[in-house]
Enzyme design. Structure first.
Site, PDB file in Angstrom:
ATOM      1  N   PRO A 129      75.595  47.508  76.058  1.00 50.79           N
ATOM      2  CA  PRO A 129      74.318  47.581  76.965  1.00 50.79           C
ATOM      3  C   PRO A 129      73.993  48.680  77.479  1.00 50.79           C
ATOM      4  O   PRO A 129      74.785  49.571  77.936  1.00 50.79           O
ATOM      5  CB  PRO A 129      74.588  46.596  78.246  1.00 50.79           C
ATOM      6  CG  PRO A 129      76.250  46.834  78.525  1.00 50.79           C
ATOM      7  CD  PRO A 129      76.796  46.998  77.148  1.00 50.79           C
ATOM      8  N   GLY A 130      72.689  49.257  77.433  1.00 51.31           N
ATOM      9  CA  GLY A 130      72.341  50.444  77.803  1.00 51.31           C
ATOM     10  C   GLY A 130      71.262  50.210  78.891  1.00 51.31           C
ATOM     11  O   GLY A 130      71.366  50.273  80.222  1.00 51.31           O
ATOM     12  N   ARG A 131      70.092  49.677  78.508  1.00 46.51           N
ATOM     13  CA  ARG A 131      68.741  49.236  79.399  1.00 46.51           C
ATOM     14  C   ARG A 131      69.300  48.454  80.331  1.00 46.51           C
ATOM     15  O   ARG A 131      68.928  48.439  81.362  1.00 46.51           O
ATOM     16  CB  ARG A 131      67.750  48.872  78.487  1.00 46.51           C
ATOM     17  CG  ARG A 131      66.389  48.508  78.926  1.00 46.51           C
ATOM     18  CD  ARG A 131      65.629  47.452  78.208  1.00 46.51           C
ATOM     19  NE  ARG A 131      65.553  47.863  76.914  1.00 46.51           N
ATOM     20  CZ  ARG A 131      64.701  48.683  76.104  1.00 46.51           C
ATOM     21  NH1 ARG A 131      63.917  48.952  76.951  1.00 46.51           N
ATOM     22  NH2 ARG A 131      64.769  48.843  75.016  1.00 46.51           N
ATOM     23  N   CYS A 142      47.465  66.522  75.860  1.00 45.17           N
ATOM     24  CA  CYS A 142      46.363  66.405  75.025  1.00 45.17           C
ATOM     25  C   CYS A 142      46.519  65.463  73.997  1.00 45.17           C
ATOM     26  O   CYS A 142      46.452  65.847  72.909  1.00 45.17           O
ATOM     27  CB  CYS A 142      46.100  67.828  74.727  1.00 45.17           C
ATOM     28  SG  CYS A 142      45.594  68.848  76.011  1.00 45.17           S
ATOM     29  N   TYR A 177      65.482  55.328  78.836  1.00 43.03           N
ATOM     30  CA  TYR A 177      64.429  55.822  77.703  1.00 43.03           C
ATOM     31  C   TYR A 177      63.248  56.299  78.559  1.00 43.03           C
ATOM     32  O   TYR A 177      62.275  56.335  77.964  1.00 43.03           O
ATOM     33  CB  TYR A 177      64.221  54.646  76.941  1.00 43.03           C
ATOM     34  CG  TYR A 177      65.039  54.002  76.140  1.00 43.03           C
ATOM     35  CD1 TYR A 177      65.970  54.652  75.278  1.00 43.03           C
ATOM     36  CD2 TYR A 177      65.432  52.569  76.340  1.00 43.03           C
ATOM     37  CE1 TYR A 177      66.946  54.167  74.651  1.00 43.03           C
ATOM     38  CE2 TYR A 177      66.473  51.921  75.842  1.00 43.03           C
ATOM     39  CZ  TYR A 177      67.306  52.892  75.029  1.00 43.03           C
ATOM     40  OH  TYR A 177      68.497  52.452  74.356  1.00 43.03           O
TER      41      TYR A 177
END
Length: 425
Positions: free
Chosen positions: A274-276, A346, A375
């Site tokens: 797992p990360g998030r 921009c 992220y």
């Protein structure tokens, strides 16, 4: 998130105090939510031999890596740079799984020299290269084979699906046995793991059940052919969903029941990546409103953060909750209005929210963009020659800057102002 001097994270004062001291934009992470998420998953899987390997690509902050190492996590890295971060944060060889679809020879050499626990290979060509590089060093590499289970997963965006037929990741189920036989025939690699990863933000357990069923078919085929003598691990990747909009993330108890029932009878050690899930909701991006303007019948709230600090809304059309944290005037806010929250970059795609109902936000007001722990900084850039923000870690009743704000000098640190020798053909 944890309190600061007795205040809850949802209160305006702690975040306003951090923004006042450090400036904006700034990423703020809470240590306690990371501990809670790790503990919930680790406890849910307690009935099964397992190891949680944090996916460094979600957020490579050394402070967060050290916190997760203290909790007992290993790491999943997908580049030589992430391997460097993991080693710098104190992870040992047995803590590291090296994945990724396009490892260079240099990165494989770095993984071999670090004696990482596993190199998860994604093609027969990669297996051959690992064998050759390991042979040159006189070592035998423990490899995993990433199998693409070819299951369709309902994720919020097509870019976050990695286990469908035709994906660039891994080898197909049909090709897995020929590659396994190839591994058996090589002298400097051993097949120690079968690996899969089917996507990100997976909220239900059914996709894992379907994919695991296919992966276990490969386990049985390996056993039938006598190719499983070195097999120790079953790596099922990550992708566990968290809530971005007040909805439900994955039910870790249901996930545990599904995984335990499938993996337990194999006797293999489960690896999850797992990360998030561990850090996503542990972070906010604080940004200051620069202007409020009307144009073409729309109201725009222009902030000092943009897609350079949080790319997900532009890249994935992702939802992030936004709150007005504090106003310099301290006056009560007018009724909520529908606005676009946009950045200074921009690009027309530089936005955090479109047609979003929000408390009135005027110039000088502080906004908190939630669920920015994963992220956010990891995908930040210097586009438009913008300097990347600092990172702050909150723990208990205090906070610390764990990465300083970049300077203009950092933008040209690697430029060569006056080349001494021109190379000609």
């Amino acid at each position: 998130m944890p309190p600061i001097a007795g205040q809850s994270w949802s209160d305006a004062a702690p975040l306003a105090r951090i923004a006042g001291a450090v400036g904006t934009p700034v990423y703020v992470y809470g240590a306690e939510p990371v501990r809670r998420q790790y503990g919930a998953l680790d406890t849910a899987l307690a009935g099964l031999p397992h190891r949680i390997h944090y996916s460094v690509k979600a957020n490579g902050s050394l402070a967060l890596l050290r916190l997760l190492r203290e909790l007992g996590a290993g790491v999943d890295v997908v580049s030589g740079g992430e391997l460097y971060l993991a080693l710098r944060a104190g992870f040992g060889a047995a803590d590291i799984v090296f994945g990724g679809v396009g490892k260079t020879a240099r990165e494989i050499e770095e993984a071999l020299d670090a004696r990482v626990q596993l190199i998860n290979a994604e093609s027969e060509g990669e297996v051959t290269l690992i064998n050759d590089l390991a042979g040159a060093r006189g070592v035998v590499a423990r490899v995993g084979l990433r199998v693409n289970p070819e299951v369709t997963v309902d994720t919020p965006h097509a870019y976050t699906r990695t286990g469908e037929r035709g994906s660039k990741f891994g080898v197909s189920v049909d090709d897995s046995m020929p590659v396994a036989r190839r591994i058996r025939g090589l002298p400097n690699v051993r097949l120690a793991c079968l690996d899969m990863h089917i996507g990100s933000q997976i909220a239900g357990v059914q996709p894992y059940e379907r994919a695991l069923a296919r992966l276990l078919d490969v386990v049985r085929a390996l056993h039938a052919d006598g190719l499983d003598s070195d097999l120790q691990f079953l790596d099922i990747g990550g992708g566990l969903a968290v809530s971005y909009d007040g909805g439900d993330g994955i039910d870790v108890s249901a996930f545990s029941r599904a995984v335990t029932g499938a993996v337990g009878p194999t006797g293999l050690t489960l690896l999850v990546e797992p990360g998030r899930f561990l850090v996503g909701n542990a972070g906010v991006l604080l940004t200051r409103v620069l202007y409020r303007k009307q144009s073409g019948g729309k109201t725009y709230v222009v902030t000092d953060a943009g897609m350079t600090e949080l790319l997900r809304p532009s890249h994935y059309q992702a939802y992030h909750r936004i709150d007005v944290v504090a106003s310099p005037s301290g006056e009560p806010k007018a009724p909520r209005t529908t606005v676009d929250v946009v950045g200074p970059v921009c690009e027309s795609g530089d936005f955090f929210a479109q047609d979003r109902e929000l408390d009135r936000a005027d110039a000088g007001d502080l906004l908190a963009i939630h669920s920015a722990g994963a992220y956010g900084f990891a995908m930040a850039s210097n586009y438009n020659a913008r300097v990347r923000p600092p990172e702050v870690l909150v723990d208990g009743d205090g906070y610390a800057v764990v990465r300083t704000r970049e300077t203009y000098g950092d933008l040209v640190r690697h430029d060569v102002d006056a080349p001494i020798v021109w190379v000609t053909n």
